[in-house]
Each structure stands twice: as structure tokens, then as C-alpha cells.
Design a protein around this motif. Structure first.
Motif, PDB file in Angstrom:
ATOM      1  N   GLN A   1       0.824  -1.199   0.000  1.00  0.00           N
ATOM      2  CA  GLN A   1       0.000   0.000   0.000  1.00  0.00           C
ATOM      3  C   GLN A   1       0.859   1.248   0.000  1.00  0.00           C
ATOM      4  O   GLN A   1       2.046   1.218   0.350  1.00  0.00           O
ATOM      5  CB  GLN A   1      -0.908   0.032   1.234  1.00  0.00           C
ATOM      6  CG  GLN A   1      -2.109  -0.871   1.165  1.00  0.00           C
ATOM      7  CD  GLN A   1      -3.134  -0.477   2.224  1.00  0.00           C
ATOM      8  OE1 GLN A   1      -2.860  -0.444   3.410  1.00  0.00           O
ATOM      9  NE2 GLN A   1      -4.330  -0.164   1.781  1.00  0.00           N
ATOM     10  N   ASP A   2       0.240   2.349  -0.374  1.00  0.00           N
ATOM     11  CA  ASP A   2       0.867   3.663  -0.247  1.00  0.00           C
ATOM     12  C   ASP A   2       0.774   4.043   1.221  1.00  0.00           C
ATOM     13  O   ASP A   2      -0.046   4.858   1.633  1.00  0.00           O
ATOM     14  CB  ASP A   2       0.146   4.681  -1.131  1.00  0.00           C
ATOM     15  CG  ASP A   2       0.856   6.034  -1.163  1.00  0.00           C
ATOM     16  OD1 ASP A   2       1.883   6.184  -0.468  1.00  0.00           O
ATOM     17  OD2 ASP A   2       0.370   6.940  -1.851  1.00  0.00           O
ATOM     18  N   SER A   3       1.622   3.416   2.028  1.00  0.00           N
ATOM     19  CA  SER A   3       1.636   3.639   3.473  1.00  0.00           C
ATOM     20  C   SER A   3       3.035   3.378   3.996  1.00  0.00           C
ATOM     21  O   SER A   3       3.844   2.717   3.339  1.00  0.00           O
ATOM     22  CB  SER A   3       0.620   2.740   4.187  1.00  0.00           C
ATOM     23  OG  SER A   3       0.920   1.375   3.976  1.00  0.00           O
ATOM     24  N   TRP A   4       3.313   3.878   5.180  1.00  0.00           N
ATOM     25  CA  TRP A   4       4.649   3.808   5.759  1.00  0.00           C
ATOM     26  C   TRP A   4       4.894   2.464   6.423  1.00  0.00           C
ATOM     27  O   TRP A   4       3.996   1.862   7.014  1.00  0.00           O
ATOM     28  CB  TRP A   4       4.819   4.912   6.784  1.00  0.00           C
ATOM     29  CG  TRP A   4       6.224   5.085   7.280  1.00  0.00           C
ATOM     30  CD1 TRP A   4       6.763   4.630   8.450  1.00  0.00           C
ATOM     31  CD2 TRP A   4       7.277   5.779   6.612  1.00  0.00           C
ATOM     32  NE1 TRP A   4       8.083   4.989   8.556  1.00  0.00           N
ATOM     33  CE2 TRP A   4       8.431   5.692   7.437  1.00  0.00           C
ATOM     34  CE3 TRP A   4       7.368   6.455   5.400  1.00  0.00           C
ATOM     35  CZ2 TRP A   4       9.645   6.269   7.079  1.00  0.00           C
ATOM     36  CZ3 TRP A   4       8.574   7.032   5.045  1.00  0.00           C
ATOM     37  CH2 TRP A   4       9.694   6.937   5.883  1.00  0.00           C
ATOM     38  N   SER A   5       6.126   1.999   6.352  1.00  0.00           N
ATOM     39  CA  SER A   5       6.537   0.790   7.050  1.00  0.00           C
ATOM     40  C   SER A   5       7.988   0.939   7.450  1.00  0.00           C
ATOM     41  O   SER A   5       8.800   1.488   6.695  1.00  0.00           O
ATOM     42  CB  SER A   5       6.367  -0.441   6.154  1.00  0.00           C
ATOM     43  OG  SER A   5       6.945  -1.585   6.759  1.00  0.00           O
ATOM     44  N   THR A   6       8.325   0.444   8.638  1.00  0.00           N
ATOM     45  CA  THR A   6       9.723   0.386   9.045  1.00  0.00           C
ATOM     46  C   THR A   6      10.290  -1.020   8.868  1.00  0.00           C
ATOM     47  O   THR A   6      11.459  -1.249   9.156  1.00  0.00           O
ATOM     48  CB  THR A   6       9.890   0.820  10.522  1.00  0.00           C
ATOM     49  OG1 THR A   6       9.046   0.020  11.353  1.00  0.00           O
ATOM     50  CG2 THR A   6       9.541   2.288  10.695  1.00  0.00           C
ATOM     51  N   ARG A   7       9.458  -1.950   8.408  1.00  0.00           N
ATOM     52  CA  ARG A   7       9.942  -3.315   8.176  1.00  0.00           C
ATOM     53  C   ARG A   7      10.245  -3.543   6.697  1.00  0.00           C
ATOM     54  O   ARG A   7      11.263  -4.119   6.355  1.00  0.00           O
ATOM     55  CB  ARG A   7       8.912  -4.330   8.685  1.00  0.00           C
ATOM     56  CG  ARG A   7       8.776  -4.334  10.208  1.00  0.00           C
ATOM     57  CD  ARG A   7       7.864  -5.442  10.706  1.00  0.00           C
ATOM     58  NE  ARG A   7       6.476  -5.229  10.347  1.00  0.00           N
ATOM     59  CZ  ARG A   7       5.774  -6.003   9.528  1.00  0.00           C
ATOM     60  NH1 ARG A   7       6.337  -7.064   8.974  1.00  0.00           N
ATOM     61  NH2 ARG A   7       4.519  -5.739   9.254  1.00  0.00           N
ATOM     62  N   TRP A   8       9.350  -3.131   5.831  1.00  0.00           N
ATOM     63  CA  TRP A   8       9.573  -3.246   4.393  1.00  0.00           C
ATOM     64  C   TRP A   8       9.239  -1.894   3.774  1.00  0.00           C
ATOM     65  O   TRP A   8       8.112  -1.658   3.328  1.00  0.00           O
ATOM     66  CB  TRP A   8       8.709  -4.352   3.778  1.00  0.00           C
ATOM     67  CG  TRP A   8       9.168  -5.728   4.138  1.00  0.00           C
ATOM     68  CD1 TRP A   8       8.789  -6.468   5.215  1.00  0.00           C
ATOM     69  CD2 TRP A   8      10.136  -6.513   3.428  1.00  0.00           C
ATOM     70  NE1 TRP A   8       9.448  -7.672   5.223  1.00  0.00           N
ATOM     71  CE2 TRP A   8      10.283  -7.736   4.138  1.00  0.00           C
ATOM     72  CE3 TRP A   8      10.876  -6.318   2.274  1.00  0.00           C
ATOM     73  CZ2 TRP A   8      11.138  -8.750   3.713  1.00  0.00           C
ATOM     74  CZ3 TRP A   8      11.734  -7.326   1.849  1.00  0.00           C
ATOM     75  CH2 TRP A   8      11.854  -8.527   2.568  1.00  0.00           C
ATOM     76  N   ASN A   9      10.229  -1.013   3.764  1.00  0.00           N
ATOM     77  CA  ASN A   9      10.014   0.331   3.237  1.00  0.00           C
ATOM     78  C   ASN A   9      10.675   0.438   1.866  1.00  0.00           C
ATOM     79  O   ASN A   9      11.897   0.415   1.762  1.00  0.00           O
ATOM     80  CB  ASN A   9      10.599   1.370   4.196  1.00  0.00           C
ATOM     81  CG  ASN A   9      10.171   2.777   3.852  1.00  0.00           C
ATOM     82  OD1 ASN A   9      10.284   3.204   2.706  1.00  0.00           O
ATOM     83  ND2 ASN A   9       9.673   3.497   4.843  1.00  0.00           N
ATOM     84  N   PRO A  10       9.889   0.554   0.796  1.00  0.00           N
ATOM     85  CA  PRO A  10      10.475   0.590  -0.552  1.00  0.00           C
ATOM     86  C   PRO A  10      11.494   1.710  -0.752  1.00  0.00           C
ATOM     87  O   PRO A  10      12.453   1.546  -1.511  1.00  0.00           O
ATOM     88  CB  PRO A  10       9.251   0.787  -1.458  1.00  0.00           C
ATOM     89  CG  PRO A  10       8.100   0.238  -0.676  1.00  0.00           C
ATOM     90  CD  PRO A  10       8.409   0.565   0.760  1.00  0.00           C
ATOM     91  N   ALA A  11      11.295   2.849  -0.058  1.00  0.00           N
ATOM     92  CA  ALA A  11      12.208   3.981  -0.240  1.00  0.00           C
ATOM     93  C   ALA A  11      13.620   3.650   0.235  1.00  0.00           C
ATOM     94  O   ALA A  11      14.600   4.173  -0.305  1.00  0.00           O
ATOM     95  CB  ALA A  11      11.674   5.212   0.488  1.00  0.00           C
ATOM     96  N   VAL A  12      13.752   2.797   1.259  1.00  0.00           N
ATOM     97  CA  VAL A  12      15.080   2.391   1.721  1.00  0.00           C
ATOM     98  C   VAL A  12      15.847   1.707   0.596  1.00  0.00           C
ATOM     99  O   VAL A  12      17.041   1.956   0.390  1.00  0.00           O
ATOM    100  CB  VAL A  12      14.968   1.460   2.944  1.00  0.00           C
ATOM    101  CG1 VAL A  12      16.277   0.732   3.204  1.00  0.00           C
ATOM    102  CG2 VAL A  12      14.570   2.258   4.177  1.00  0.00           C
ATOM    103  N   PHE A  13      15.163   0.849  -0.153  1.00  0.00           N
ATOM    104  CA  PHE A  13      15.806   0.147  -1.260  1.00  0.00           C
ATOM    105  C   PHE A  13      16.042   1.089  -2.438  1.00  0.00           C
ATOM    106  O   PHE A  13      17.092   1.032  -3.090  1.00  0.00           O
ATOM    107  CB  PHE A  13      14.951  -1.045  -1.684  1.00  0.00           C
ATOM    108  CG  PHE A  13      14.767  -2.069  -0.608  1.00  0.00           C
ATOM    109  CD1 PHE A  13      15.690  -3.083  -0.428  1.00  0.00           C
ATOM    110  CD2 PHE A  13      13.667  -2.027   0.245  1.00  0.00           C
ATOM    111  CE1 PHE A  13      15.535  -4.033   0.570  1.00  0.00           C
ATOM    112  CE2 PHE A  13      13.499  -2.969   1.248  1.00  0.00           C
ATOM    113  CZ  PHE A  13      14.432  -3.971   1.420  1.00  0.00           C
ATOM    114  N   ALA A  14      15.072   1.970  -2.706  1.00  0.00           N
ATOM    115  CA  ALA A  14      15.217   2.908  -3.821  1.00  0.00           C
ATOM    116  C   ALA A  14      16.418   3.822  -3.617  1.00  0.00           C
ATOM    117  O   ALA A  14      17.171   4.102  -4.564  1.00  0.00           O
ATOM    118  CB  ALA A  14      13.947   3.731  -3.980  1.00  0.00           C
ATOM    119  N   GLU A  15      16.619   4.279  -2.382  1.00  0.00           N
ATOM    120  CA  GLU A  15      17.719   5.204  -2.122  1.00  0.00           C
ATOM    121  C   GLU A  15      19.079   4.525  -2.157  1.00  0.00           C
ATOM    122  O   GLU A  15      20.113   5.197  -2.156  1.00  0.00           O
ATOM    123  CB  GLU A  15      17.508   5.908  -0.782  1.00  0.00           C
ATOM    124  CG  GLU A  15      16.340   6.889  -0.782  1.00  0.00           C
ATOM    125  CD  GLU A  15      16.453   7.919  -1.893  1.00  0.00           C
ATOM    126  OE1 GLU A  15      17.190   8.907  -1.717  1.00  0.00           O
ATOM    127  OE2 GLU A  15      15.809   7.736  -2.952  1.00  0.00           O
TER     128      GLU A  15
END
Length: 708
Positions: A484-498
Motif C-alpha cells: 500500500q501507499d503507506s509507511w513501514s519500518t519493516r519493508w520500506n520501498p524507499a530504503v531500497f530505492a535510495e
């Protein structure tokens, strides 16, 4: 967030302040929330209670001390919270929001055991009804593990199913709902007789329902108490059935409550959830599923128009075939000020939205459309004040923002952001410009599959061919779940994107939020349509996204996503990826009966292991271990009783024996999720190091550092 991160890293994400949902006071001028922050320098967490001025958006600190929990409004200017004391005891503390001195903070009650899940309700006689949950002994007394006599042996003996659940071995103690009443005298509140009554004593009922049940499992009003509980006549390992019950209470001081009355829902026998009293206290809205062995069945929205007549309920959008006319999954429920409307949250195309509909089923003649809310997904919502026109105080998150408070006006369908913890992603160096979505045809050719896309913040959208980024495909768990378009600290897509990936998060067959046909399509077909949808996803991305380097792709998944990683290993798609990551995944479907909630494999594999073994064997990743060849990181936790650690060990053993590059990461003190900040940091470092090594990102980063 007061500082802006130069790069969004796991350390930045995990140390960022985490705000709870905001709860407005009765006047609608202030909102109560909590903030927790973890310091990797000090290796400790700090927590605070804060008050938000809804008009200005400014916040002030209310409580900054250890041991508190669960603050709730008692009045416009008084907050009640729990304070942990020695020997497992709990103080009920009240603090005035306009006070900065300790003198106006006082103890209003003392309980000789841990309690949680607090709810309060102002009564017409001036008192305040209080309800909470706590563990009880078989005799119905409050259970305090700190003062319990410790046995000399640690042995456990069982003669029935359901010996453990989620991350704990089941015991004879169970959860129950307790109630009491606060009296007001000489400017202070106090818990009458300093006593709580067990509402479920002697009933064989337990509520909230573990492992995730909380305040959403019960509600209180002038009329009494409603709650959901498992059917004591059915084995909880085999059946999902939870019923709604009503206990009439006049004063919340009754020392012996009436027996619970079951609320009947003909034709619906599955999970009951989210009971909410109307403001008049005589009606209750809730959800109920039809199947008693399908945990992800579609919830139906139900009304009990007169809770004193619990034999009669009405279903919204009911159909003669009992399928239901609203192809969506209602979750949280909120009554309008005048009780004529309901506001309901539900998943829809990778978001959680708020829908408005009449509160009477006969008047709900057309399907509702969502009202305007901020980008992302709604996690909580409350009515503001007592205005004629409803205003909603909304808490939401998104893929770039970990906490947003806003006010939505359903009548005008407008929305205004009041406070964003990360300044709508700016504090993390993130923006909506990095987010996108794609849609491609599914494996069957007659349905579409939706996927979220997150690109690096450095991506040049004007010239997507200028630089290629390796693909990072994330596969969600459930399997009845969704990205979902929602925040996660376990599987956060932005961590991988960055890190330098284009991250694609597909919602294939089995995903929620796209209608029940897509969700139910995975039943009996775990490695079929979902796998082929992922093949289609990979092919579409490589063919249509010029910025993606498909030859340097990696894939990661957890739970069912971990199953799919192991399934991919043994099939052609596995050779398309340079590296794989499996977190708490399934090695062999023949081991599914090592789990605790057996109704899950019974439904998804269309029968028991002994009645339909062929279905379990058909989709068993272990059948194809001779094909495993892609480097793989295995992560598993010892407290994961949903998928025992032997699943991870078996997969790792196969990879090692076959000389496939592999690594095993084990957390002895985590369950199905890695929640402790220090463990989570290790998780992220190991995962990123693994995929960066095989995607070539490490080589490019080292080259850039040398050139710099």
C-alpha cells in the motif's frame, strides 16, 4: 523531525520519531498523541505524550517520563494514562493538560496487575465509564505474572490443539474485559472502590481476541458493553468464528454483570470485528465474515438497529446469493454526530480510504465513493467537536511520510493537512515525485495487476534512458495482503530505492483491495497464477521501463512472499534474478501443519493434509530444490510460531549442500516480524549488503567513492 536527512537510510528511518494516531478531545480543539524515538547512540528508546493544537498545528509536551502507556482523554483538559509500578502493578494517573507542575498529576486508581486497551465514556450521571483488558486466571481473577509463584519445572503438557500462537505458548490464562466507573469529587476523579469487575467471568469467553485484538474488539456506551470473542464450542486452531456479544450495564458499577447476549447474523459465521455504538447508545455497527475457516474472507458491514434485541441484525448491500453487493473490505467504523451516517475505512487500489454511507441499510441504495483524504492511507479517524457538519480528524501515512494529521470535511469533500511529522517527506529527502504505479495484464489475460513503483530521488524523470537502475522486486506476504501507499519500518520501498534501485511492488493474484475475485484466485493455486503474474510483471518492467536494468534484478519477500522466493528459486523466473532474499518463508507446504492457525492451510489448500495431500504437494517449493541456483539470503526468527525456524534452516541447508552462495541470519528473540530497532538495523544492513553485492551496486558505489 527537526533535521533533514541527506540520504534516507535504515538508520534515518529507524531513529525517526514515531507518532501514534492523534485523538481529539471532546471540544475538538486539541489532539492527544504519543512519540517514541530510538537512539542508536544511546541504544535506548524514549517516549513522550504530546498535545497538538489543532488550529495552529503546534505541539506541547505533556509527559516525558518512563513507564506510561495508553493515554486517553477523560475530559476536555484532563488525560488519563497508565503508569507501570513495581511488581507488575498499574496506576491510573490523571494529568491536566494546562499544567506544567507535578501537583496537578495524581493517581486516580491502583490495580494489582498489568492492564491495557483502555476505553472511557462519559455517563449521563456525571461519572465516567472505564473499560480495559487484562489477563485472568481460570477462576476469572486478575493475573499478575510478576507475583505469580514460579514452578520448579518448565515443562508444558497439552491434550488439545492450539498449543502456541504467534510467538507464545498458550497457557490456562486468557484475556478478559474489565470495567469500572470514575467518580468526580472535589475537583478530582477516582476509581470507585478502587475495583474493576470482570465482565466475562464464568462465561468461557475471552476478549480481546489474540494475538492482535485490542480496543477495536469492544466498545462501551450508556447501554453497556459489546465485544467479540471466539466461539468456545469450536476449536480455535481450526475455526475463525468470533461472535459479537452484548452485556447491558446501567452504571458500570455492577459487581455481577448480566450474562452476555449473542448478536445473531444469519448466514454469516466468520470473524466479527470493529463493533461501535452509535451516539444514542442503542445501535451497533460492526463487520462480519461469512466463512468460519477463511481468515481473509470479505467482511460484511452489519447493523444491530436495537442492541436490546440482538436477534435482529441487518446487512448493508446484502444480496440474495449471500455474496454481498459491495466488493470491498470494510474495516474501521465511525458514526456521524447525528447517527444518520457511517464513515468506514477500506482498502482500495493500494490505499486505505474513508467511505461515507447512510447508517440505515435500506437507505444505502448506491455504493459509496471515498471522501477526500491526503495522499497515502488512513490509519485512524475521529469526529471533531459537535458541529452540525461532521469534520474528521484523520491520521494517515504514505510511502514518503511516516505520520500526517489532517482535517477532512465530508460535506464539502475538502481536506487540510494540519501536521506532518516528516514535512511530507522532505525531512527524509523523499517526495511524491519518486512514486508511481503501473498496471499490466495478469497471467490469465482477463484481469489487470497493479504495482507500486518507487524510484531513487536522484532519478531524472525527464530523461529516463540517461541511467539504468537494477530492479528490486518486493513480494508481499499474506498471501491475502497488499503493498500500500503507506509507511513501514519493516519493508520500506524507499530504503531500497535510495540504495539505487527502481523498486517494483506488485499486487498479484491473492492481493486485497482489488475485489474478491483477484483475492480468492489464489485459493488452491499458490504457485500458479500468482507466480505467473510476477513473471508478467518482470517482463512488463523490462520491456516498458527504460530506466530499469533487468539483468541486475533482485527479489525479496517475507512470509508468503518468502514462500514465493523459494518457489521462484525452483522455476525459470529464479534465473532472472542475481540474488534473492527470503524472510520467514515456507520451505515445504507439507510442513504447513507445523503452524498454529490450522484453518489457514485448510482453506488455502482446500482441505486437510490427510484429505487433500495432493494439493499440498502440488505447490511445494521443496519439490524443485534440484533447480535452486540463485544466491539467496535466508532470514528466520526463533519465536516465529506461524512459520517455525526449521523452514529457514531447511532452505539454507539445501542451498549450502548444493554449493549455492547463501547466508543465514537468525533472530532468537523476534517473531514473524523483526521489531527491535537494533535487530532491525542488522536486518537492513545484511539485506542491503546481500542484494548490493550481487546487483553490482556495491561495485558502482566503491567506484564513485574512488573517483570522488
Amino acid at each position: 523531525m527537526t533535521l533533514t536527512a541527506t540520504k534516507f537510510t535504515p538508520e534515518v528511518m529507524l531513529s525517526a520519531p514515531r507518532r501514534s494516531a492523534g485523538i481529539p478531545n471532546p471540544s475538538g480543539k486539541l489532539a492527544l498523541y504519543t512519540v517514541s524515538t530510538y537512539s542508536f547512540g544511546d541504544h535506548k528508546k524514549t517516549t513522550q505524550i504530546k498535545i497538538l493544537n489543532i488550529e495552529s498545528g503546534d505541539s506541547v509536551l505533556l509527559v516525558d517520563e518512563p513507564g506510561w502507556s495508553e493515554p486517553v482523554w477523560l475530559s476536555n483538559e484532563e488525560v488519563l494514562y497508565l503508569k507501570s509500578r513495581d511488581n507488575g502493578c498499574t496506576s491510573l494517573v490523571i494529568r491536566h493538560v494546562n499544567s506544567s507542575t507535578a501537583e496537578l498529576s495524581y493517581e486516580a486508581g491502583f490495580i494489582n496487575a498489568p492492564i491495557s486497551n483502555v476505553k472511557v465514556k462519559k455517563l449521563s450521571d456525571g461519572g465516567i465509564a472505564f473499560a480495559c483488558s487484562a489477563l485472568t486466571t481460570p477462576g476469572g481473577q486478575l493475573f499478575n505474572p510478576e507475583t505469580e509463584k514460579k514452578p520448579h519445572s518448565t515443562a508444558k503438557v497439552y491434550t488439545t490443539l492450539f498449543v502456541r500462537h504467534w510467538d507464545a505458548w498458550n497457557s490456562e490464562n486468557c484475556s478478559s474485559i474489565f470495567y469500572g466507573v470514575f467518580d468526580h469529587s472535589d475537583g478530582k476523579y477516582s476509581l470507585r472502590d478502587n475495583a474493576l469487575t470482570n465482565a466475562l467471568a464464568g462465561t468461557k469467553l475471552s476478549s480481546p481476541v489474540p494475538p492482535f485484538g485490542g480496543t477495536g474488539d469492544f466498545d462501551i456506551s450508556e447501554s453497556g458493553l459489546v465485544f467479540v470473542a471466539k466461539d468456545p464450542g469450536l476449536d480455535p486452531a481450526l475455526y475463525t468464528k468470533t461472535d459479537l456479544y452484548f452485556i447491558p450495564l446501567k452504571t458500570f458499577a455492577e459487581s455481577k454483570p448480566p450474562s452476555p447476549q449473542i448478536v445473531k447474523t444469519a448466514g454469516l459465521e466468520g470473524y466479527s470485528n470493529s463493533p461501535v455504538f452509535s451516539h444514542c447508545g442503542k445501535k451497533v455497527a460492526f463487520t462480519r465474515m461469512r466463512s468460519k475457516q477463511y481468515e481473509s474472507d470479505k467482511p460484511r458491514l452489519i447493523l444491530a438497529p436495537d442492541i436490546y434485541n440482538p436477534d435482529k441484525t441487518q446487512e448493508f448491500y446484502a444480496t440474495s446469493d449471500n455474496v454481498g453487493g459491495w466488493d470491498i473490505r470494510p474495516e474501521a467504523i465511525l458514526w456521524s454526530h447525528d447517527d444518520t451516517k457511517l464513515y468506514v475505512t477500506a482498502e482500495s487500489y493500494a490505499r486505505t480510504l474513508i467511505f461515507q454511507l447512510p447508517s440505515t441499510p435500506s437507505k444505502a441504495t448506491s455504493l459509496p465513493t471515498p471522501i477526500n483524504t491526503p495522499d497515502g492511507s488512513v490509519s485512524s479517524f475521529h469526529l471533531l467537536g459537535s458541529a452540525e457538519n461532521d469534520h474528521l480528524f484523520v491520521t494517515s501515512t504514505s510511502l514518503i511520510d511516516n505520520s500526517c494529521y489532517s482535517i477532512t470535511h465530508p460535506l464539502s469533500n475538502t481536506c487540510k493537512v494540519i501536521s506532518s511529522a516528516s514535512k511530507q517527506g522532505k525531512s527524509f529527502g523523499l517526495s511524491r515525485a519518486s512514486l508511481d504505479s503501473i498496471t499490466f495484464r495478469g497471467a490469465g489475460g482477463d484481469y489487470d495487476v497493479h504495482a507500486l513503483v518507487v524510484r531513487p530521488s536522484s532519478f531524472n524523470k525527464a530523461d529516463p534512458r540517461k541511467k539504468k537502475y537494477p530492479l528490486c522486486m518486493l513480494i508481499h506476504g499474506g498471501p491475502q495482503g497488499a503493498w500500500q501507499d503507506s509507511w513501514s519500518t519493516r519493508w520500506n520501498p524507499a530504503v531500497f530505492a535510495e540504495q539505487g534501485y527502481v523498486v517494483v511492488c506488485p499486487n498479484p493474484t491473492g492481493s486485497t483491495g482489488y475485489g474478491m475475485a483477484l483475492e480468492d484466485g489464489i485459493t488452491g493455486d499458490w504457485g500458479g497464477r500468482p507466480y505467473n503474474d510476477l513473471v508478467r510483471c518482470y517482463e512488463w518492467v523490462v520491456d516498458n521501463m527504460p530506466e530499469v536494468d533487468g539483468a541486475r534484478a533482485v527479489a525479496l519477500g517475507a512470509s508468503y512472499g518468502g514462500y514465493m522466493i523459494n518457489w521462484i528459486q525452483g522455476h525459470p523466473l529464479g534465473r532472472k534474478f542475481k540474488a534473492l532474499v527470503c524472510h520467514d518463508g515456507v520451505f515445504s507446504t507439507l510442513n504447513q501443519w507445523c503452524t498454529e492457525e490450522l484453518f489457514f492451510p485448510i482453506h488455502d489448500f482446500e482441505g486437510t493434509l490427510y484429505d487433500n495431500r495432493a494439493a499440498y504437494e502440488k505447490w511445494d517449493p521443496a519439490r524443485f530444490v534440484a533447480e535452486w541456483a540463485t544466491p539467496q539470503l535466508i532470514i528466520h526468527s526463533e519465536l516465529d510460531y506461524r512459520l517455525p525456524i526449521t523452514e529457514g534452516l531447511a532452505a539454507f541447508n539445501v542451498l549450502q549442500a548444493r554449493k549455492v552462495p547463501s547466508k543465514l541470519l537468525v533472530f532468537p528473540d523476534e517473531n514473524h516480524w523483526v521489531l527491535k530497532p537494533e535487530n532491525s538495523l542488522v536486518w537492513h544492513r545484511e539485506v542491503l549488503a546481500w542484494i548490493n553485492k550481487y546487483s553490482g551496486i556495491d561495485d558502482k558505489q566503491r567506484l564513485a567513492e574512488r573517483l570522488a
